[in-house]
Design a protein around this motif. Structure first.
Motif, PDB file in Angstrom:
ATOM      1  N   PRO A 115       0.803  -1.224   0.000  1.00 59.50           N
ATOM      2  CA  PRO A 115       0.000   0.000   0.000  1.00 59.50           C
ATOM      3  C   PRO A 115       0.840   1.281   0.000  1.00 59.50           C
ATOM      4  N   SER A 116       2.083   1.194   0.504  1.00 59.81           N
ATOM      5  CA  SER A 116       2.924   2.395   0.543  1.00 59.81           C
ATOM      6  C   SER A 116       3.202   2.932  -0.857  1.00 59.81           C
ATOM      7  N   GLU A 117       3.180   2.058  -1.871  1.00 65.04           N
ATOM      8  CA  GLU A 117       3.386   2.501  -3.247  1.00 65.04           C
ATOM      9  C   GLU A 117       2.252   3.423  -3.681  1.00 65.04           C
ATOM     10  N   LEU A 118       1.026   3.072  -3.297  1.00 65.41           N
ATOM     11  CA  LEU A 118      -0.136   3.896  -3.631  1.00 65.41           C
ATOM     12  C   LEU A 118      -0.134   5.195  -2.831  1.00 65.41           C
ATOM     13  N   ALA A 119       0.349   5.134  -1.590  1.00 60.98           N
ATOM     14  CA  ALA A 119       0.354   6.319  -0.726  1.00 60.98           C
ATOM     15  C   ALA A 119       1.191   7.444  -1.329  1.00 60.98           C
ATOM     16  N   ASN A 120       2.306   7.110  -1.967  1.00 60.48           N
ATOM     17  CA  ASN A 120       3.146   8.133  -2.596  1.00 60.48           C
ATOM     18  C   ASN A 120       2.365   8.937  -3.625  1.00 60.48           C
ATOM     19  N   VAL A 121       1.642   8.232  -4.488  1.00 62.81           N
ATOM     20  CA  VAL A 121       0.894   8.887  -5.564  1.00 62.81           C
ATOM     21  C   VAL A 121      -0.327   9.614  -5.005  1.00 62.81           C
ATOM     22  N   ALA A 122      -0.985   9.016  -4.013  1.00 66.40           N
ATOM     23  CA  ALA A 122      -2.151   9.650  -3.400  1.00 66.40           C
ATOM     24  C   ALA A 122      -1.777  10.998  -2.793  1.00 66.40           C
ATOM     25  N   LEU A 123      -0.626  11.051  -2.139  1.00 64.24           N
ATOM     26  CA  LEU A 123      -0.177  12.304  -1.534  1.00 64.24           C
ATOM     27  C   LEU A 123       0.111  13.354  -2.609  1.00 64.24           C
ATOM     28  N   ILE A 124       0.696  12.931  -3.727  1.00 66.68           N
ATOM     29  CA  ILE A 124       0.975  13.858  -4.827  1.00 66.68           C
ATOM     30  C   ILE A 124      -0.324  14.487  -5.331  1.00 66.68           C
ATOM     31  N   PHE A 125      -1.346  13.662  -5.559  1.00 62.94           N
ATOM     32  CA  PHE A 125      -2.618  14.173  -6.083  1.00 62.94           C
ATOM     33  C   PHE A 125      -3.317  15.067  -5.052  1.00 62.94           C
ATOM     34  N   TYR A 126      -3.237  14.669  -3.770  1.00 65.53           N
ATOM     35  CA  TYR A 126      -3.884  15.465  -2.730  1.00 65.53           C
ATOM     36  C   TYR A 126      -3.222  16.834  -2.576  1.00 65.53           C
ATOM     37  N   LEU A 127      -1.901  16.857  -2.441  1.00 61.15           N
ATOM     38  CA  LEU A 127      -1.203  18.126  -2.253  1.00 61.15           C
ATOM     39  C   LEU A 127      -1.300  19.006  -3.505  1.00 61.15           C
ATOM     40  N   SER A 128      -1.306  18.394  -4.678  1.00 60.03           N
ATOM     41  CA  SER A 128      -1.442  19.163  -5.918  1.00 60.03           C
ATOM     42  C   SER A 128      -2.796  19.860  -5.971  1.00 60.03           C
ATOM     43  N   TYR A 129      -3.834  19.156  -5.521  1.00 54.27           N
ATOM     44  CA  TYR A 129      -5.158  19.781  -5.474  1.00 54.27           C
ATOM     45  C   TYR A 129      -5.198  20.869  -4.397  1.00 54.27           C
ATOM     46  N   TYR A 130      -4.633  20.586  -3.245  1.00 56.78           N
ATOM     47  CA  TYR A 130      -4.688  21.530  -2.127  1.00 56.78           C
ATOM     48  C   TYR A 130      -3.925  22.821  -2.440  1.00 56.78           C
ATOM     49  N   PHE A 131      -2.825  22.708  -3.177  1.00 60.64           N
ATOM     50  CA  PHE A 131      -1.993  23.874  -3.480  1.00 60.64           C
ATOM     51  C   PHE A 131      -2.263  24.450  -4.873  1.00 60.64           C
ATOM     52  N   ARG A 132      -3.417  24.068  -5.470  1.00 53.97           N
ATOM     53  CA  ARG A 132      -3.710  24.547  -6.830  1.00 53.97           C
ATOM     54  C   ARG A 132      -3.892  26.055  -6.880  1.00 53.97           C
ATOM     55  N   ILE A 157       5.641   2.560  10.784  1.00 53.10           N
ATOM     56  CA  ILE A 157       5.414   1.484  11.754  1.00 53.10           C
ATOM     57  C   ILE A 157       5.317   0.111  11.090  1.00 53.10           C
ATOM     58  N   GLN A 158       5.494   0.016   9.772  1.00 53.11           N
ATOM     59  CA  GLN A 158       5.392  -1.303   9.117  1.00 53.11           C
ATOM     60  C   GLN A 158       6.508  -2.274   9.506  1.00 53.11           C
ATOM     61  N   PRO A 159       7.750  -2.011   9.662  1.00 47.28           N
ATOM     62  CA  PRO A 159       8.413  -0.720   9.499  1.00 47.28           C
ATOM     63  C   PRO A 159       9.010  -0.567   8.098  1.00 47.28           C
ATOM     64  N   LYS A 160       8.949   0.658   7.568  1.00 48.11           N
ATOM     65  CA  LYS A 160       9.557   0.970   6.279  1.00 48.11           C
ATOM     66  C   LYS A 160      10.082   2.404   6.353  1.00 48.11           C
ATOM     67  N   VAL A 161      11.270   2.528   6.923  1.00 48.66           N
ATOM     68  CA  VAL A 161      11.847   3.848   7.174  1.00 48.66           C
ATOM     69  C   VAL A 161      12.093   4.597   5.866  1.00 48.66           C
ATOM     70  N   ALA A 162      12.639   3.897   4.868  1.00 50.61           N
ATOM     71  CA  ALA A 162      12.929   4.549   3.583  1.00 50.61           C
ATOM     72  C   ALA A 162      11.650   5.042   2.922  1.00 50.61           C
ATOM     73  N   GLY A 163      10.558   4.273   3.063  1.00 54.58           N
ATOM     74  CA  GLY A 163       9.276   4.692   2.501  1.00 54.58           C
ATOM     75  C   GLY A 163       8.753   5.951   3.172  1.00 54.58           C
ATOM     76  N   ALA A 164       8.948   6.042   4.487  1.00 55.39           N
ATOM     77  CA  ALA A 164       8.527   7.242   5.217  1.00 55.39           C
ATOM     78  C   ALA A 164       9.346   8.455   4.793  1.00 55.39           C
ATOM     79  N   ILE A 165      10.644   8.252   4.581  1.00 55.23           N
ATOM     80  CA  ILE A 165      11.513   9.341   4.122  1.00 55.23           C
ATOM     81  C   ILE A 165      11.105   9.787   2.718  1.00 55.23           C
ATOM     82  N   LEU A 166      10.740   8.830   1.869  1.00 51.07           N
ATOM     83  CA  LEU A 166      10.301   9.143   0.511  1.00 51.07           C
ATOM     84  C   LEU A 166       9.049  10.018   0.534  1.00 51.07           C
ATOM     85  N   ILE A 167       8.099   9.677   1.386  1.00 54.45           N
ATOM     86  CA  ILE A 167       6.876  10.483   1.550  1.00 54.45           C
ATOM     87  C   ILE A 167       7.237  11.900   1.979  1.00 54.45           C
ATOM     88  N   LEU A 168       8.160  11.999   2.929  1.00 52.85           N
ATOM     89  CA  LEU A 168       8.560  13.304   3.469  1.00 52.85           C
ATOM     90  C   LEU A 168       9.227  14.161   2.396  1.00 52.85           C
TER      91      LEU A 168
END
Length: 387
Positions: A115-132, A157-168
């Motif tokens: 699911p972390s793969e989808l979270a990356n793209v979901a955040l992109i679409f959400y922030l892009s809409y929010y900052f339009r 908490i999965q744990p996937k530290v690199a995935g969390a850094i990627l989101i950040l």
């Protein structure tokens, strides 16, 4: 025919070449291991081929859908809601799947994905809409900050530290480009850099005395061994050490595709995180640099389009996708060659993994859609001027 003429081959061309190379290398890297375990040596090849077929169909559909559908709020909300729900399901034993001590996958009807793969793209679409549109007050930053931290925590908490850094990092780039000043962005970037150094030091100190939570003990082990994996060759440093051997064997021109020595039981699951090592061993350093050039070419094209795009929201989506591909590539290669600890981040379009390939292909489809839409607007503007 008109749709084909509007295809951005600077994006689709490298994507197709990388996908083909990835498919061949997945077969080469996995065949020996599968054969030794009594499985069909072509099984992962067939699975990746199936996902590629599904992804290409999805890409074509994504390209053909009218762009405004991707820019509406429900699109961002559905993706974000699904991401959060799936990330929570990872921790439920009924759905969560543990691999190599980490519970990052979920299994539904026998199909596993991250699911972390989808979270990356979901955040992109959400922030892009929010900052339009430009934000009027600093209070408006609360919602995107909370959403970013929520996704980051669920991945951590999965744990996937690199995935969390990627989101950040993705969030940081989109915040910097839309919501905060350049000076503040630089200040936060420097602060984040020093925070990472301090955090690494704290992890090393606590890990040495076994004071870290068991969930993150592997982080200490990987940081501690990153400088010299040969110090614990048969332990934590085993994969990294064999990664070095693979690249040394390859030299400039490689041993030839299919002729890797390291994949023959020395580098476990080489078709995923360490596929770049196998590429260097089989195709050589020059070819590996060429593959990285194609990945960076896609990123460069996305960044170029984002600066020219007339729709600010679409420009932010392109910037986010380009950042995702660039950072994911950089982290994978940097961990493979020992610049940073091992991360578990796949190499885009190359590493085995249906989830990653499917979602990144969707991103490519959206990018092609935005590019085609820009061309239509330019042609429409020229036609009006002629009239």
């Amino acid at each position: 025919m008109q749709q084909i003429k509007k295809i951005d081959w600077w994006i689709l061309g490298p994507y197709a070449v990388l996908s083909t190379i990835g498919l061949l290398e997945v077969f080469s890297a996995s065949s020996y291991r599968l054969m030794m375990t009594g499985e069909n040596p072509r099984s992962l090849f067939y699975r990746q081929l199936i996902f590629m077929g599904i992804s290409w169909v999805g890409l074509a559909l994504t390209f053909s859908v009218k762009l405004p559908h991707f820019l509406k709020l429900p699109m961002a909300q559905v993706m974000l809601g699904c991401s959060a729900l799936l990330l929570l399901m990872v921790k439920i034993h009924l759905f969560g799947v543990t691999v190599n001590g980490a519970q990052r996958w979920i299994s539904i009807f026998g199909i596993q994905f991250q699911p972390s793969e989808l979270a990356n793209v979901a955040l992109i679409f959400y922030l892009s809409y929010y900052f339009r549109h430009p934000l009027e007050t600093k209070k408006e930053l609360r919602a995107p900050i909370v959403v970013t931290l929520l996704l980051m925590t669920l991945i951590l908490i999965q744990p996937k530290v690199a995935g969390a850094i990627l989101i950040l990092i993705i969030a940081g780039v989109l915040f910097w480009s839309s919501a905060i000043s350049v000076d503040m962005g630089l200040l936060l970037g420097v602060a984040a850099f020093f925070l990472m150094i301090v955090t690494s030091g704290v992890v090393l100190l606590l890990g040495k005395f076994h004071l870290l939570p068991h969930l993150f003990q592997h982080v200490y082990e990987r940081i501690a061994i990153a400088g010299n994996p040969f110090a614990d060759f048969n332990g934590v440093g085993y994969q990294m050490s064999n990664s070095y051997y693979a690249m040394y064997n390859g030299g400039f021109f490689g041993r030839g595709i299919g002729n890797s020595i390291t994949k023959n039981g020395y580098l476990p699951e080489a078709e995923t995180d360490f596929i770049f090592s196998i590429i260097v061993e089989e195709l050589g350093l020059i070819a590996a640099i060429g593959i990285l050039f194609l990945l960076f070419l896609i990123c460069l094209r996305l960044f170029q389009l984002s600066t020219r795009c007339r729709n600010h929201q679409a420009a932010l989506i392109l910037l986010g996708i380009g950042t995702l591909l660039l950072v994911q590539t950089s982290i994978n290669v940097a961990s493979t060659i020992g610049l940073i600890p091992m991360t578990g981040i796949p190499l885009p379009f190359i590493s085995y993994g249906g989830t990653s390939y499917l979602i990144l292909s969707f991103c490519i489809g959206v990018a092609l859609n935005i590019s085609a839409n820009e061309r239509r607007q330019i042609h429409a503007g020229k036609a009006q001027n002629l009239e």
